[in-house]
Design a protein around this motif. Sequence first.
Motif, PDB file in Angstrom:
ATOM      1  N   ILE A   3       0.953  -0.849  -0.076  1.00 42.59           N
ATOM      2  CA  ILE A   3      -0.071   0.152   0.149  1.00 42.59           C
ATOM      3  C   ILE A   3       0.645   1.372   0.020  1.00 42.59           C
ATOM      4  O   ILE A   3       0.789   2.375  -0.796  1.00 42.59           O
ATOM      5  CB  ILE A   3      -0.815  -0.033   1.244  1.00 42.59           C
ATOM      6  N   TYR A   4       1.919   1.435   0.666  1.00 47.69           N
ATOM      7  CA  TYR A   4       2.923   2.453   0.701  1.00 47.69           C
ATOM      8  C   TYR A   4       3.421   2.755  -0.503  1.00 47.69           C
ATOM      9  O   TYR A   4       3.406   4.061  -1.024  1.00 47.69           O
ATOM     10  CB  TYR A   4       3.837   2.312   1.829  1.00 47.69           C
ATOM     11  N   VAL A   6       2.056   1.867  -3.637  1.00 51.91           N
ATOM     12  CA  VAL A   6       0.788   2.443  -4.402  1.00 51.91           C
ATOM     13  C   VAL A   6       0.616   4.152  -4.056  1.00 51.91           C
ATOM     14  O   VAL A   6       0.536   4.720  -4.849  1.00 51.91           O
ATOM     15  CB  VAL A   6      -0.400   1.608  -3.843  1.00 51.91           C
ATOM     16  N   ILE A   7       0.913   4.366  -2.811  1.00 51.08           N
ATOM     17  CA  ILE A   7       0.602   5.741  -2.337  1.00 51.08           C
ATOM     18  C   ILE A   7       1.598   6.709  -2.995  1.00 51.08           C
ATOM     19  O   ILE A   7       1.263   7.658  -3.528  1.00 51.08           O
ATOM     20  CB  ILE A   7       0.183   5.807  -0.831  1.00 51.08           C
ATOM     21  N   CYS A  11       0.994   9.524  -5.561  1.00 49.90           N
ATOM     22  CA  CYS A  11       1.259  10.867  -5.398  1.00 49.90           C
ATOM     23  C   CYS A  11       2.214  11.541  -6.585  1.00 49.90           C
ATOM     24  O   CYS A  11       2.187  12.602  -6.855  1.00 49.90           O
ATOM     25  CB  CYS A  11       1.734  10.885  -4.210  1.00 49.90           C
ATOM     26  N   THR A 221      -7.463  -3.426  -4.555  1.00 46.82           N
ATOM     27  CA  THR A 221      -7.289  -2.106  -3.440  1.00 46.82           C
ATOM     28  C   THR A 221      -6.314  -1.005  -3.971  1.00 46.82           C
ATOM     29  O   THR A 221      -6.727   0.092  -3.964  1.00 46.82           O
ATOM     30  CB  THR A 221      -6.932  -2.918  -2.056  1.00 46.82           C
ATOM     31  N   ALA A 222      -5.173  -1.852  -4.564  1.00 43.83           N
ATOM     32  CA  ALA A 222      -4.365  -0.883  -5.184  1.00 43.83           C
ATOM     33  C   ALA A 222      -4.573  -0.089  -6.290  1.00 43.83           C
ATOM     34  O   ALA A 222      -4.428   1.066  -6.310  1.00 43.83           O
ATOM     35  CB  ALA A 222      -3.049  -1.907  -5.561  1.00 43.83           C
ATOM     36  N   ALA A 224      -7.896   0.724  -6.801  1.00 40.64           N
ATOM     37  CA  ALA A 224      -8.793   1.758  -6.516  1.00 40.64           C
ATOM     38  C   ALA A 224      -8.059   3.054  -5.629  1.00 40.64           C
ATOM     39  O   ALA A 224      -8.300   4.116  -6.069  1.00 40.64           O
ATOM     40  CB  ALA A 224      -9.883   1.349  -5.564  1.00 40.64           C
ATOM     41  N   LEU A 225      -7.005   2.680  -4.927  1.00 44.64           N
ATOM     42  CA  LEU A 225      -6.308   3.677  -4.265  1.00 44.64           C
ATOM     43  C   LEU A 225      -5.374   4.427  -5.189  1.00 44.64           C
ATOM     44  O   LEU A 225      -5.489   5.513  -4.953  1.00 44.64           O
ATOM     45  CB  LEU A 225      -5.412   2.807  -3.299  1.00 44.64           C
ATOM     46  N   GLY A 226      -4.798   3.932  -6.186  1.00 47.93           N
ATOM     47  CA  GLY A 226      -4.028   4.715  -7.152  1.00 47.93           C
ATOM     48  C   GLY A 226      -4.941   5.563  -7.885  1.00 47.93           C
ATOM     49  O   GLY A 226      -4.451   6.477  -8.081  1.00 47.93           O
ATOM     50  N   ALA A 228      -7.664   6.972  -6.866  1.00 51.55           N
ATOM     51  CA  ALA A 228      -8.189   8.152  -5.794  1.00 51.55           C
ATOM     52  C   ALA A 228      -7.167   8.904  -5.529  1.00 51.55           C
ATOM     53  O   ALA A 228      -7.033  10.216  -5.823  1.00 51.55           O
ATOM     54  CB  ALA A 228      -8.608   7.434  -4.540  1.00 51.55           C
ATOM     55  N   VAL A 229      -5.811   8.553  -5.276  1.00 53.37           N
ATOM     56  CA  VAL A 229      -4.855   9.328  -4.587  1.00 53.37           C
ATOM     57  C   VAL A 229      -3.991  10.127  -5.836  1.00 53.37           C
ATOM     58  O   VAL A 229      -4.084  11.514  -5.818  1.00 53.37           O
ATOM     59  CB  VAL A 229      -3.585   8.371  -4.270  1.00 53.37           C
TER      60      VAL A 229
END
Length: 275
Positions: A3-4, A6-7, A11, A221-222, A224-226, A228-229
């Motif tokens: 997850i880190y 991905v974030i 970013c 999850t990765a 969707a998070l990718g 969104a961020v």
Amino acid sequence: MPIYQVIVLACVQGLTEFLPVSSTAHLYLTSWLLGWKTESLTFDIALHLGTLLAVMVYFFRDWVQIIAHGFGLRYGRDEELERNSGLLWLLAIGTIPVGVAGLLFNKQAEGAWRNPWVIGSMLVIIGVLMGIAEQKGRKTRDMAGVNLVDASTIGIAQALAVVPGVSRSGITITAGLFRDINREAAARFSFLLSTPAIAAAASKAMYDLVKHKAFEPGMQTAFALGIAVSAITGFIVIAWFLRFVRHRSLWFFVFYRIVFGIMVLALAFFRRPAG
């Protein structure tokens, strides 16, 4: 993908896609320096979708007005767009070169050209060109004055962005300044012109994903998070950058590109390229 990771990569994508510094360079070098594997096709789609969402949401009203005017309908309150009713077709014409370049050079852009020597060189070269444009451009015209020659010139410039390290926004804003368009209008036209190009890249990647059945298990999850961020950071950067160029020059980005490019070339002597 953790997850880190991905974030961090999302970013980086959101922060650099719309600044004139090359998102490809920063994504490649982040993974290279941190020893991460190059992002997968699935995650690459997420990043494209995120930045596409950012630019579409931010310029939603502009696009509605541009499309309406393109078909002879009166809509919207933006005075500059009101005075340039043919902008939709100028954007369409400006999009053609990058489509052709993508079809012809996609393999090289994703393969042989994606190395620190090319990236570093392009960071420096486009940085120098941006500095010349900032100094020589008269910056006397706004969106209302964008014409066929402008759209064609900026569109051809955007085609060069298939080369890693060039920066889509960097080369198109530079071309706009050479055409005596003011900074804010050049950036705004650049972002509008990027919308169909980013959409096409995302669609092509999605097609490849489906064709090769390459969606990785456990990536939901990765993914969707990718999205969104990168969307949130991209939206914030667009708003900030348009305010920035309204009052300030591009010299910071000129020097950033040149120094960063030299650092990349220097690092290339001591580290193996990312695999």
